[in-house]
Design a protein around this motif. Sequence first.
Motif, PDB file in Angstrom:
ATOM      1  N   LYS A 144       0.841  -1.193   0.000  1.00 28.55           N
ATOM      2  CA  LYS A 144       0.000   0.000   0.000  1.00 28.55           C
ATOM      3  C   LYS A 144       0.875   1.242   0.000  1.00 28.55           C
ATOM      4  CE  LYS A 144      -3.665   0.321   2.407  1.00 28.55           C
ATOM      5  NZ  LYS A 144      -4.607   0.422   3.551  1.00 28.55           N
ATOM      6  N   TYR A 145       0.329   2.292  -0.543  1.00 30.00           N
ATOM      7  CA  TYR A 145       1.044   3.570  -0.595  1.00 30.00           C
ATOM      8  C   TYR A 145       0.115   4.673  -0.093  1.00 30.00           C
ATOM      9  CZ  TYR A 145       3.324   7.748  -2.391  1.00 30.00           C
ATOM     10  OH  TYR A 145       3.898   8.979  -2.497  1.00 30.00           O
ATOM     11  N   THR A 146       0.505   5.297   0.985  1.00 33.01           N
ATOM     12  CA  THR A 146      -0.312   6.379   1.545  1.00 33.01           C
ATOM     13  C   THR A 146       0.406   7.722   1.500  1.00 33.01           C
ATOM     14  OG1 THR A 146       0.521   5.887   3.780  1.00 33.01           O
ATOM     15  CG2 THR A 146      -1.508   4.795   3.104  1.00 33.01           C
ATOM     16  N   GLY A 147       1.649   7.721   1.011  1.00 37.88           N
ATOM     17  CA  GLY A 147       2.378   8.979   0.914  1.00 37.88           C
ATOM     18  C   GLY A 147       2.611   9.605   2.278  1.00 37.88           C
ATOM     19  N   GLU A 148       2.420  10.904   2.352  1.00 38.56           N
ATOM     20  CA  GLU A 148       2.637  11.642   3.600  1.00 38.56           C
ATOM     21  C   GLU A 148       1.301  12.145   4.156  1.00 38.56           C
ATOM     22  OE1 GLU A 148       5.414  14.548   2.260  1.00 38.56           O
ATOM     23  OE2 GLU A 148       7.131  13.187   2.419  1.00 38.56           O
ATOM     24  N   THR A 149       0.296  11.297   4.051  1.00 38.79           N
ATOM     25  CA  THR A 149      -1.039  11.686   4.494  1.00 38.79           C
ATOM     26  C   THR A 149      -1.381  11.145   5.873  1.00 38.79           C
ATOM     27  OG1 THR A 149      -2.046   9.757   3.433  1.00 38.79           O
ATOM     28  CG2 THR A 149      -1.838  11.770   2.114  1.00 38.79           C
ATOM     29  N   ARG A 150      -0.530  10.284   6.416  1.00 42.38           N
ATOM     30  CA  ARG A 150      -0.809   9.681   7.707  1.00 42.38           C
ATOM     31  C   ARG A 150       0.363   9.886   8.657  1.00 42.38           C
ATOM     32  NH1 ARG A 150      -3.601   3.784   6.282  1.00 42.38           N
ATOM     33  NH2 ARG A 150      -5.357   4.613   5.069  1.00 42.38           N
ATOM     34  N   PHE A 151       0.087   9.742   9.948  1.00 42.44           N
ATOM     35  CA  PHE A 151       1.136   9.837  10.965  1.00 42.44           C
ATOM     36  C   PHE A 151       2.088   8.652  10.818  1.00 42.44           C
ATOM     37  CE2 PHE A 151       2.920   9.022  15.145  1.00 42.44           C
ATOM     38  CZ  PHE A 151       3.326  10.292  15.533  1.00 42.44           C
ATOM     39  N   PRO A 152       3.395   8.827  10.935  1.00 45.43           N
ATOM     40  CA  PRO A 152       4.084  10.052  11.315  1.00 45.43           C
ATOM     41  C   PRO A 152       4.521  10.936  10.142  1.00 45.43           C
ATOM     42  CG  PRO A 152       5.654   8.264  11.319  1.00 45.43           C
ATOM     43  CD  PRO A 152       4.332   7.667  10.908  1.00 45.43           C
ATOM     44  N   LEU A 153       4.404  10.435   8.904  1.00 51.65           N
ATOM     45  CA  LEU A 153       4.948  11.186   7.770  1.00 51.65           C
ATOM     46  C   LEU A 153       4.186  12.468   7.488  1.00 51.65           C
ATOM     47  CD1 LEU A 153       5.946   8.366   5.262  1.00 51.65           C
ATOM     48  CD2 LEU A 153       7.317   9.517   7.005  1.00 51.65           C
ATOM     49  N   VAL A 154       2.979  12.589   8.003  1.00 53.06           N
ATOM     50  CA  VAL A 154       2.245  13.837   7.804  1.00 53.06           C
ATOM     51  C   VAL A 154       2.964  15.002   8.486  1.00 53.06           C
ATOM     52  CG1 VAL A 154       0.783  13.600   9.858  1.00 53.06           C
ATOM     53  CG2 VAL A 154      -0.078  14.848   7.842  1.00 53.06           C
ATOM     54  N   LEU A 155       3.825  14.686   9.453  1.00 58.26           N
ATOM     55  CA  LEU A 155       4.594  15.725  10.147  1.00 58.26           C
ATOM     56  C   LEU A 155       5.660  16.345   9.254  1.00 58.26           C
ATOM     57  CD1 LEU A 155       5.068  14.048  13.660  1.00 58.26           C
ATOM     58  CD2 LEU A 155       3.381  15.757  12.966  1.00 58.26           C
ATOM     59  N   GLN A 156       5.912  15.751   8.087  1.00 60.06           N
ATOM     60  CA  GLN A 156       6.867  16.347   7.155  1.00 60.06           C
ATOM     61  C   GLN A 156       6.416  17.742   6.715  1.00 60.06           C
ATOM     62  OE1 GLN A 156       9.628  14.918   6.905  1.00 60.06           O
ATOM     63  NE2 GLN A 156       9.590  12.833   6.137  1.00 60.06           N
ATOM     64  N   ASN A 157       5.146  18.030   6.877  1.00 61.36           N
ATOM     65  CA  ASN A 157       4.628  19.330   6.459  1.00 61.36           C
ATOM     66  C   ASN A 157       5.120  20.479   7.327  1.00 61.36           C
ATOM     67  OD1 ASN A 157       3.054  18.352   4.274  1.00 61.36           O
ATOM     68  ND2 ASN A 157       1.500  17.638   5.711  1.00 61.36           N
ATOM     69  N   ILE A 158       5.775  20.193   8.443  1.00 59.97           N
ATOM     70  CA  ILE A 158       6.286  21.269   9.295  1.00 59.97           C
ATOM     71  C   ILE A 158       7.670  21.726   8.833  1.00 59.97           C
ATOM     72  CG2 ILE A 158       4.947  20.458  11.267  1.00 59.97           C
ATOM     73  CD1 ILE A 158       7.494  19.284  12.430  1.00 59.97           C
ATOM     74  N   HIS A 159       8.070  21.284   7.650  1.00 60.24           N
ATOM     75  CA  HIS A 159       9.392  21.659   7.140  1.00 60.24           C
ATOM     76  C   HIS A 159       9.589  23.168   7.113  1.00 60.24           C
ATOM     77  CE1 HIS A 159      13.048  21.698   4.820  1.00 60.24           C
ATOM     78  NE2 HIS A 159      12.480  22.327   3.823  1.00 60.24           N
ATOM     79  N   ARG A 160       8.582  23.923   6.727  1.00 58.87           N
ATOM     80  CA  ARG A 160       8.712  25.377   6.637  1.00 58.87           C
ATOM     81  C   ARG A 160       9.025  25.999   7.992  1.00 58.87           C
ATOM     82  NH1 ARG A 160       2.696  26.357   4.612  1.00 58.87           N
ATOM     83  NH2 ARG A 160       3.205  24.321   3.733  1.00 58.87           N
ATOM     84  N   TYR A 161       8.517  25.388   9.062  1.00 58.62           N
ATOM     85  CA  TYR A 161       8.771  25.924  10.397  1.00 58.62           C
ATOM     86  C   TYR A 161      10.194  25.604  10.852  1.00 58.62           C
ATOM     87  CZ  TYR A 161       3.740  26.378  10.179  1.00 58.62           C
ATOM     88  OH  TYR A 161       2.462  26.701   9.775  1.00 58.62           O
TER      89      TYR A 161
END
Length: 278
Positions: A144-161
């Motif tokens: 399965k492939y869920t990308g960065e839509t689930r924990f913990p990879l969804v936390l990659q979105n804080i890169h800008r911070y």
Amino acid sequence: MATGTEPQPKSGTAPGGGVRDGTRAAIAAAHLRTDRWWLAPAATAAGLLAFVVYSTWRAFANADYYQAPYVSPFYSPCLADNCEPMRSGPNWEIFGSWWGLSPALLILIFPLGFRLTCYYYRKAYYRGFWASPPACAVAEPHKKYTGETRFPLVLQNIHRYFFYAAVPVAGILTYDTVLAFRDEHYEWGHMGLGTLVFLLNIVLIWAYTLSCHSCRHIVGGKLKHFSKHPVRYRMWQWVGKLNARHMLLAWASLVSVALADFYVYLIASGAFDDPRLF
């Protein structure tokens, strides 16, 4: 051209089920690549693993990170009460005597968090460690492939911070580099081999930081009319040129920051004296 013999999707097949589900073309081989496609992800994994092992050792060592006028970039700014006496680099005893671990653990979370969530490094360690995917035209082994839509990879979105935190850290390392033009008695006008090492490191650190995708978006990502913002447009073009070399700068700065720390370790442990150029 359709021939009417293509395999049909299985009824009820969930999206994101991988390339080996019922929608995959009828090809017996797992992939058709005949080159050494595994070499690049293997080399990437080896390089990143080497840095992880080295930085972990140095972060927990809590020793040999300062030799006047140099302070290791892994330990600057030094925020703990148990820091070695420093007159070189920021030494703010924000954390009291209750902090008994290495002071590097208080500051490394910011530059390492910035690199961990970096768009290039994501690609590098996703391929190198997780085989997601291991290479172009090579199927990943996951069902399965869920990308960065689930924990913990969804936390990659804080890169800008983390980018916002990485900029002041780079500024502090710039200050450390300026102070590296002093001798062991803190007199100005000194240049040693360590000074050149610190200069190389800070140039690469800034180049990598400013080539970040988040920086490019901050500079000009929301502009609708470049003609009305000529200064930001010029900055956006400049950052874009750096961004095209983001992978190279990511590796170069990773090596340079480890080299700067290792150099301080060598002279602080007494392996040799810092050669003075003038």
